[in-house]
Design a protein around this motif. Structure first.
Motif, PDB file in Angstrom:
ATOM      1  N   GLU A   1       0.837  -1.193   0.000  1.00  0.00           N
ATOM      2  CA  GLU A   1       0.000   0.000   0.000  1.00  0.00           C
ATOM      3  C   GLU A   1       0.875   1.247   0.000  1.00  0.00           C
ATOM      4  OE1 GLU A   1      -4.327   0.833   2.063  1.00  0.00           O
ATOM      5  OE2 GLU A   1      -2.904  -0.494   3.069  1.00  0.00           O
ATOM      6  N   HIS A   2       0.381   2.306  -0.672  1.00  0.00           N
ATOM      7  CA  HIS A   2       1.148   3.554  -0.786  1.00  0.00           C
ATOM      8  C   HIS A   2       0.206   4.758  -0.781  1.00  0.00           C
ATOM      9  CE1 HIS A   2       2.768   6.842  -3.383  1.00  0.00           C
ATOM     10  NE2 HIS A   2       3.820   6.670  -2.609  1.00  0.00           N
ATOM     11  N   TRP A   3       0.616   5.781  -0.048  1.00  0.00           N
ATOM     12  CA  TRP A   3      -0.042   7.090  -0.049  1.00  0.00           C
ATOM     13  C   TRP A   3       1.043   8.118  -0.357  1.00  0.00           C
ATOM     14  CZ3 TRP A   3      -0.552   3.280   3.478  1.00  0.00           C
ATOM     15  CH2 TRP A   3      -1.821   2.835   3.806  1.00  0.00           C
ATOM     16  N   ASP A   4       0.642   9.270  -0.890  1.00  0.00           N
ATOM     17  CA  ASP A   4       1.621  10.344  -1.075  1.00  0.00           C
ATOM     18  C   ASP A   4       0.969  11.704  -0.924  1.00  0.00           C
ATOM     19  OD1 ASP A   4       0.444  11.092  -3.605  1.00  0.00           O
ATOM     20  OD2 ASP A   4       1.709   9.640  -4.611  1.00  0.00           O
ATOM     21  N   VAL A   5       1.805  12.663  -0.607  1.00  0.00           N
ATOM     22  CA  VAL A   5       1.440  14.071  -0.619  1.00  0.00           C
ATOM     23  C   VAL A   5       2.480  14.715  -1.530  1.00  0.00           C
ATOM     24  CG1 VAL A   5       1.117  16.164   0.731  1.00  0.00           C
ATOM     25  CG2 VAL A   5       0.613  13.924   1.760  1.00  0.00           C
ATOM     26  N   LEU A   6       2.031  15.365  -2.595  1.00  0.00           N
ATOM     27  CA  LEU A   6       2.934  15.895  -3.617  1.00  0.00           C
ATOM     28  C   LEU A   6       2.718  17.387  -3.829  1.00  0.00           C
ATOM     29  CD1 LEU A   6       2.359  13.151  -6.328  1.00  0.00           C
ATOM     30  CD2 LEU A   6       4.445  13.459  -5.008  1.00  0.00           C
ATOM     31  N   GLN A   7       3.808  18.078  -4.105  1.00  0.00           N
ATOM     32  CA  GLN A   7       3.704  19.453  -4.561  1.00  0.00           C
ATOM     33  C   GLN A   7       4.953  19.813  -5.347  1.00  0.00           C
ATOM     34  OE1 GLN A   7       4.606  21.286  -0.162  1.00  0.00           O
ATOM     35  NE2 GLN A   7       3.125  22.318  -1.350  1.00  0.00           N
ATOM     36  N   ASP A   8       4.807  20.791  -6.228  1.00  0.00           N
ATOM     37  CA  ASP A   8       5.940  21.253  -7.020  1.00  0.00           C
ATOM     38  C   ASP A   8       6.995  21.865  -6.112  1.00  0.00           C
ATOM     39  OD1 ASP A   8       4.597  20.515  -9.308  1.00  0.00           O
ATOM     40  OD2 ASP A   8       4.044  22.559  -9.882  1.00  0.00           O
ATOM     41  N   GLU A   9       8.247  21.635  -6.454  1.00  0.00           N
ATOM     42  CA  GLU A   9       9.347  22.236  -5.696  1.00  0.00           C
ATOM     43  C   GLU A   9       9.505  23.699  -6.122  1.00  0.00           C
ATOM     44  OE1 GLU A   9      13.923  21.296  -4.427  1.00  0.00           O
ATOM     45  OE2 GLU A   9      13.200  20.481  -6.327  1.00  0.00           O
ATOM     46  N   PRO A  10       9.394  24.630  -5.183  1.00  0.00           N
ATOM     47  CA  PRO A  10       9.498  26.040  -5.544  1.00  0.00           C
ATOM     48  C   PRO A  10      10.949  26.518  -5.650  1.00  0.00           C
ATOM     49  CG  PRO A  10       9.105  25.870  -3.209  1.00  0.00           C
ATOM     50  CD  PRO A  10       9.089  24.456  -3.761  1.00  0.00           C
ATOM     51  N   THR A  11      11.139  27.553  -6.444  1.00  0.00           N
ATOM     52  CA  THR A  11      12.408  28.275  -6.453  1.00  0.00           C
ATOM     53  C   THR A  11      12.407  29.226  -5.250  1.00  0.00           C
ATOM     54  OG1 THR A  11      11.500  30.050  -7.794  1.00  0.00           O
ATOM     55  CG2 THR A  11      12.506  28.193  -8.987  1.00  0.00           C
ATOM     56  N   ARG A  12      13.519  29.872  -5.012  1.00  0.00           N
ATOM     57  CA  ARG A  12      13.576  30.821  -3.887  1.00  0.00           C
ATOM     58  C   ARG A  12      12.510  31.906  -4.033  1.00  0.00           C
ATOM     59  NH1 ARG A  12      16.867  32.163   0.183  1.00  0.00           N
ATOM     60  NH2 ARG A  12      18.580  30.848  -0.514  1.00  0.00           N
ATOM     61  N   SER A  13      12.347  32.443  -5.236  1.00  0.00           N
ATOM     62  CA  SER A  13      11.381  33.528  -5.426  1.00  0.00           C
ATOM     63  C   SER A  13       9.934  33.046  -5.267  1.00  0.00           C
ATOM     64  CB  SER A  13      11.564  34.178  -6.800  1.00  0.00           C
ATOM     65  OG  SER A  13      11.268  33.261  -7.829  1.00  0.00           O
ATOM     66  N   GLU A  14       9.688  31.756  -5.408  1.00  0.00           N
ATOM     67  CA  GLU A  14       8.343  31.206  -5.256  1.00  0.00           C
ATOM     68  C   GLU A  14       8.031  30.773  -3.818  1.00  0.00           C
ATOM     69  OE1 GLU A  14       7.928  29.164  -9.672  1.00  0.00           O
ATOM     70  OE2 GLU A  14       8.904  28.039  -8.056  1.00  0.00           O
TER      71      GLU A  14
ATOM     72  N   ALA B   1       7.253  31.204  -0.121  1.00  0.00           N
ATOM     73  CA  ALA B   1       6.758  32.194   0.825  1.00  0.00           C
ATOM     74  C   ALA B   1       7.562  32.177   2.123  1.00  0.00           C
ATOM     75  CB  ALA B   1       5.278  31.948   1.129  1.00  0.00           C
ATOM     76  N   GLY B   2       8.016  31.006   2.529  1.00  0.00           N
ATOM     77  CA  GLY B   2       8.741  30.884   3.788  1.00  0.00           C
ATOM     78  C   GLY B   2      10.231  31.153   3.684  1.00  0.00           C
ATOM     79  N   GLY B   3      10.761  31.123   2.458  1.00  0.00           N
ATOM     80  CA  GLY B   3      12.175  31.429   2.264  1.00  0.00           C
ATOM     81  C   GLY B   3      13.132  30.270   2.512  1.00  0.00           C
ATOM     82  N   TYR B   4      12.607  29.064   2.693  1.00  0.00           N
ATOM     83  CA  TYR B   4      13.452  27.882   2.910  1.00  0.00           C
ATOM     84  C   TYR B   4      13.143  26.840   1.852  1.00  0.00           C
ATOM     85  CZ  TYR B   4      14.620  29.851   7.447  1.00  0.00           C
ATOM     86  OH  TYR B   4      15.062  30.667   8.441  1.00  0.00           O
ATOM     87  N   PRO B   5      14.151  26.093   1.419  1.00  0.00           N
ATOM     88  CA  PRO B   5      13.899  25.048   0.419  1.00  0.00           C
ATOM     89  C   PRO B   5      13.062  23.906   0.999  1.00  0.00           C
ATOM     90  CG  PRO B   5      16.221  25.067   1.068  1.00  0.00           C
ATOM     91  CD  PRO B   5      15.556  26.196   1.786  1.00  0.00           C
ATOM     92  N   MET B   6      12.328  23.237   0.134  1.00  0.00           N
ATOM     93  CA  MET B   6      11.494  22.105   0.550  1.00  0.00           C
ATOM     94  C   MET B   6      12.278  20.806   0.616  1.00  0.00           C
ATOM     95  SD  MET B   6       7.977  22.725  -1.563  1.00  0.00           S
ATOM     96  CE  MET B   6       7.284  21.200  -0.982  1.00  0.00           C
ATOM     97  N   PHE B   7      13.431  20.754  -0.038  1.00  0.00           N
ATOM     98  CA  PHE B   7      14.202  19.515  -0.124  1.00  0.00           C
ATOM     99  C   PHE B   7      15.677  19.871  -0.027  1.00  0.00           C
ATOM    100  CE2 PHE B   7      16.207  15.900  -2.120  1.00  0.00           C
ATOM    101  CZ  PHE B   7      15.432  14.830  -1.712  1.00  0.00           C
ATOM    102  N   GLY B   8      16.356  19.276   0.918  1.00  0.00           N
ATOM    103  CA  GLY B   8      17.775  19.565   1.074  1.00  0.00           C
ATOM    104  C   GLY B   8      18.018  20.969   1.586  1.00  0.00           C
ATOM    105  N   ASN B   9      19.198  21.500   1.266  1.00  0.00           N
ATOM    106  CA  ASN B   9      19.617  22.808   1.797  1.00  0.00           C
ATOM    107  C   ASN B   9      19.627  23.934   0.785  1.00  0.00           C
ATOM    108  OD1 ASN B   9      20.109  21.725   4.389  1.00  0.00           O
ATOM    109  ND2 ASN B   9      22.048  20.886   3.654  1.00  0.00           N
ATOM    110  N   THR B  10      19.292  23.628  -0.471  1.00  0.00           N
ATOM    111  CA  THR B  10      19.331  24.674  -1.497  1.00  0.00           C
ATOM    112  C   THR B  10      18.076  24.607  -2.354  1.00  0.00           C
ATOM    113  OG1 THR B  10      20.517  23.231  -3.038  1.00  0.00           O
ATOM    114  CG2 THR B  10      21.856  24.702  -1.665  1.00  0.00           C
TER     115      THR B  10
END
Length: 134
Positions: free
Chosen positions: A105-118, A120-129
């Motif tokens: 069984e599998h579930w997911d929550v997905l969203q596009d990875e934003p650039t810095r300008s996109e 709102a919080g100013g932090y990357p969603m994945f990793g450090n950059t």
């Protein structure tokens, strides 16, 4: 504290995802997924065949992860999926359930990875950059 079974399940899930998404070894990947695999996703067709068909259709799709948590028969993976078919990488929280040595069984929550300008919080969603700064 992680138990031996949770460590085993974590390694199993990461090996399965790498085998399917990065190595594209469908024969070996079939050994990880149950014939009765249940997919709870808006983006992925039902069953093991639906998942494998999606990966085949996105021939350059790649999987990577940066955080994993396991509890009993469940494994949560913070993932990034990249493909030339989409303008932005997809950041996911994948939740997989294992039963009798197979992914069932599998579930997911997905969203596009934003650039810095996109972001709102100013932090990357994945990793450090941010993706536009790599």
């Amino acid at each position: 504290m992680t138990t031996a079974i949770e460590e085993k399940n974590t390694a199993f899930v990461l090996d399965a995802l790498d085998t399917l998404f990065n190595k594209k070894d469908y024969e070996k990947a079939a050994q990880f997924w149950s014939d009765a695999y249940v997919q709870h996703s808006r983006h992925v067709p039902a069953g093991r065949d639906g998942l494998f068909g999606l990966v085949r259709s996105l021939s350059d799709i790649r999987f990577e992860y940066d955080m994993v948590i396991a509890k009993d028969d469940f494994v949560w993976v913070h993932s990034r999926y990249t493909s030339s078919a989409t303008p932005a990488a997809m950041i996911a929280l994948d939740i997989l359930r294992i039963e009798d040595g197979k992914l069932v069984e599998h579930w997911d929550v997905l969203q596009d990875e934003p650039t810095r300008s996109e972001s709102a919080g100013g932090y990357p969603m994945f990793g450090n950059t941010f993706p536009d700064e790599q």
